[in-house]
Design a protein around this motif. Structure first.
Motif, mmCIF file in Angstrom:
data_model
loop_
_atom_site.group_PDB
_atom_site.id
_atom_site.type_symbol
_atom_site.label_atom_id
_atom_site.label_comp_id
_atom_site.label_asym_id
_atom_site.label_seq_id
_atom_site.Cartn_x
_atom_site.Cartn_y
_atom_site.Cartn_z
ATOM 1 N N GLU B 4 0.856 -1.049 -0.118
ATOM 2 C CA GLU B 4 0.036 -0.097 -0.011
ATOM 3 C C GLU B 4 0.957 1.288 -0.105
ATOM 4 O OE1 GLU B 4 -0.839 -2.685 2.275
ATOM 5 O OE2 GLU B 4 -2.091 -3.217 0.889
ATOM 6 N N LEU B 5 1.898 1.263 0.722
ATOM 7 C CA LEU B 5 2.886 2.609 0.930
ATOM 8 C C LEU B 5 3.688 2.635 -0.399
ATOM 9 C CD1 LEU B 5 3.064 4.174 3.327
ATOM 10 C CD2 LEU B 5 5.100 3.114 3.969
ATOM 11 N N SER B 6 4.080 1.482 -1.052
ATOM 12 C CA SER B 6 4.906 1.532 -2.171
ATOM 13 C C SER B 6 3.939 2.061 -3.363
ATOM 14 C CB SER B 6 5.676 0.299 -2.625
ATOM 15 O OG SER B 6 4.526 -0.606 -2.946
ATOM 16 N N ASN B 7 2.827 1.783 -3.356
ATOM 17 C CA ASN B 7 1.582 2.034 -4.303
ATOM 18 C C ASN B 7 1.452 3.660 -4.333
ATOM 19 O OD1 ASN B 7 1.467 -0.254 -5.601
ATOM 20 N ND2 ASN B 7 -0.534 -0.990 -4.406
ATOM 21 N N LEU B 8 1.716 4.256 -2.889
ATOM 22 C CA LEU B 8 1.557 5.614 -2.829
ATOM 23 C C LEU B 8 2.448 6.664 -3.856
ATOM 24 C CD1 LEU B 8 1.009 6.493 0.919
ATOM 25 C CD2 LEU B 8 -0.482 7.376 -1.072
ATOM 26 N N PHE B 9 3.898 5.729 -3.912
ATOM 27 C CA PHE B 9 4.622 6.335 -4.827
ATOM 28 C C PHE B 9 4.500 5.986 -6.211
ATOM 29 C CE2 PHE B 9 6.895 6.282 -0.822
ATOM 30 C CZ PHE B 9 7.616 7.448 -0.908
ATOM 31 N N GLY B 10 4.032 4.618 -6.632
ATOM 32 C CA GLY B 10 4.023 4.004 -7.909
ATOM 33 C C GLY B 10 2.884 4.804 -8.915
ATOM 34 N N TYR B 11 1.758 4.713 -8.188
ATOM 35 C CA TYR B 11 0.553 5.248 -8.972
ATOM 36 C C TYR B 11 0.707 6.867 -9.219
ATOM 37 C CZ TYR B 11 -1.920 0.611 -8.778
ATOM 38 O OH TYR B 11 -2.038 -0.406 -9.126
ATOM 39 N N PRO B 12 1.140 7.523 -8.565
ATOM 40 C CA PRO B 12 1.042 9.084 -8.987
ATOM 41 C C PRO B 12 2.500 9.128 -9.959
ATOM 42 C CG PRO B 12 1.676 8.807 -6.365
ATOM 43 C CD PRO B 12 1.120 7.602 -7.027
ATOM 44 N N ALA B 13 3.676 8.087 -9.634
ATOM 45 C CA ALA B 13 4.795 8.156 -10.532
ATOM 46 C C ALA B 13 4.412 7.864 -11.989
ATOM 47 C CB ALA B 13 5.733 7.313 -9.852
ATOM 48 N N ALA B 14 3.428 6.926 -12.072
ATOM 49 C CA ALA B 14 3.191 6.386 -13.577
ATOM 50 C C ALA B 14 2.392 7.342 -14.282
ATOM 51 C CB ALA B 14 2.436 5.057 -13.232
ATOM 52 N N PHE B 15 1.506 8.154 -13.425
ATOM 53 C CA PHE B 15 0.513 9.094 -13.696
ATOM 54 C C PHE B 15 1.362 10.428 -14.541
ATOM 55 C CE2 PHE B 15 -1.931 12.947 -13.171
ATOM 56 C CZ PHE B 15 -3.089 12.679 -13.952
ATOM 57 N N LEU B 16 1.942 10.725 -13.478
ATOM 58 C CA LEU B 16 3.049 12.029 -13.888
ATOM 59 C C LEU B 16 3.702 11.876 -15.189
ATOM 60 C CD1 LEU B 16 3.885 13.479 -10.453
ATOM 61 C CD2 LEU B 16 2.322 14.603 -11.917
ATOM 62 N N THR B 17 4.404 10.822 -15.077
ATOM 63 C CA THR B 17 5.640 10.523 -16.307
ATOM 64 C C THR B 17 4.892 10.295 -17.568
ATOM 65 O OG1 THR B 17 6.114 8.307 -15.830
ATOM 66 C CG2 THR B 17 7.642 9.958 -14.996
ATOM 67 N N THR B 18 3.448 9.789 -17.201
ATOM 68 C CA THR B 18 2.742 9.512 -18.562
ATOM 69 C C THR B 18 2.125 10.962 -19.273
ATOM 70 O OG1 THR B 18 2.191 7.219 -17.742
ATOM 71 C CG2 THR B 18 0.862 7.943 -19.600
ATOM 72 N N ILE B 19 1.348 11.700 -18.269
ATOM 73 C CA ILE B 19 0.963 12.805 -18.637
ATOM 74 C C ILE B 19 1.775 14.031 -19.068
ATOM 75 C CG2 ILE B 19 -1.308 12.450 -17.504
ATOM 76 C CD1 ILE B 19 -0.309 14.833 -15.673
ATOM 77 N N ALA B 20 2.941 13.792 -18.518
ATOM 78 C CA ALA B 20 4.044 14.846 -19.002
ATOM 79 C C ALA B 20 4.061 15.333 -20.478
ATOM 80 C CB ALA B 20 5.475 14.592 -18.131
ATOM 81 N N PHE B 21 4.024 14.114 -21.225
ATOM 82 C CA PHE B 21 4.132 14.278 -22.523
ATOM 83 C C PHE B 21 3.001 15.044 -23.145
ATOM 84 C CE2 PHE B 21 7.389 11.434 -21.267
ATOM 85 C CZ PHE B 21 8.555 11.897 -22.113
ATOM 86 N N VAL B 22 2.071 15.307 -22.436
ATOM 87 C CA VAL B 22 0.811 15.847 -23.123
ATOM 88 C C VAL B 22 1.065 17.480 -23.534
ATOM 89 C CG1 VAL B 22 -1.534 16.727 -22.889
ATOM 90 C CG2 VAL B 22 -0.937 14.317 -21.943
ATOM 91 N N PRO B 23 1.573 18.170 -22.469
ATOM 92 C CA PRO B 23 2.234 19.558 -22.946
ATOM 93 C C PRO B 23 3.202 19.536 -23.958
ATOM 94 C CG PRO B 23 2.660 19.133 -20.679
ATOM 95 C CD PRO B 23 1.750 17.899 -20.955
#
Lengths: 99, 99
Positions: B4-23
Motif C-alpha cells: 500500500e505504501l509503495s503504491n503511494l509512490f507508484g501510481y502518482p509516478a506512473a500518472f505524472l511520467t505519462t501525462i508529462a508528454f501531453v504539454p
C-alpha cells in the motif's frame, strides 16, 4: 509468457528510456536552446521520476533505483536550464516590453 | 515496506511520467518549434516506450500497457514533428548552403 521472454523487452526498454535523456541534457546544456522544450512537461516528468525513485526505494529494487536516479539527474538539468531561460525571458520583457 | 505504501509512490509516478508528454506534444504541435528538442532523445525514448509496451503485453499488465500506449502516441508525435523539421532544414541547406 516466461519471465526470460518478458525480460527481453524489459531490460532494453529500461536502458533506452534512461539513456534517451543523455543527448537531450547534453544538447540543452551545450546550446542553451530551450525554445521547443515544454516547461510543464519537465516539471511533471521530473516530479514523476522522483516518485519512481521513491517507489524503487519502497520496494527495494536496485534496477528501479539506479535507472530513476540517472533519469532524475538528467531531467533536472533540462528543467533547471528551462527555468533559467523562462526567467531570463520574463526579465527581458520587463525591461523591454514586446510591442 | 507494505504494498500500500509503495503504491503511494507508484501510481502518482506512473500518472505524472505519462501525462508529462501531453504539454510537450501539444506545444510542439501548436508552435512547430522543435529547435531545443533532441532528435536522438526522441528516437531512443520512443523505441524504449515501444519496448515497455511489449513488456506490458508480455507480463499481461493492463496499467503498463495503458500508460505506455499513451506515452508512445505522444512521444511519436514529437519525434515525427522533429524528423519533419530536420528534413526541412536539410532541404533548405541544399537549396541555400550556409556561408
Amino acid at each position: 509468457m516466461t519471465t526470460e521472454l518478458s525480460n527481453l523487452f524489459g531490460y532494453p526498454a529500461a536502458f533506452l528510456t534512461t539513456i534517451a535523456f543523455v543527448p537531450q541534457a547534453w544538447q540543452s546544456w551545450r546550446t542553451r536552446n530551450l525554445a521547443g522544450i515544454s516547461l510543464p512537461m519537465y516539471t511533471l516528468f521530473t516530479l514523476g521520476v522522483a516518485l519512481w525513485l521513491g517507489y524503487g526505494i519502497a520496494i527495494g529494487s536496485l534496477p528501479v533505483i539506479a535507472a530513476n536516479s540517472i533519469t532524475l539527474l538528467l531531467a533536472s538539468v533540462v528543467l533547471w536550464l528551462k527555468i533559467a531561460e523562462t526567467r531570463r525571458i520574463a526579465l527581458l520583457r520587463k525591461i523591454e516590453p514586446p510591442t
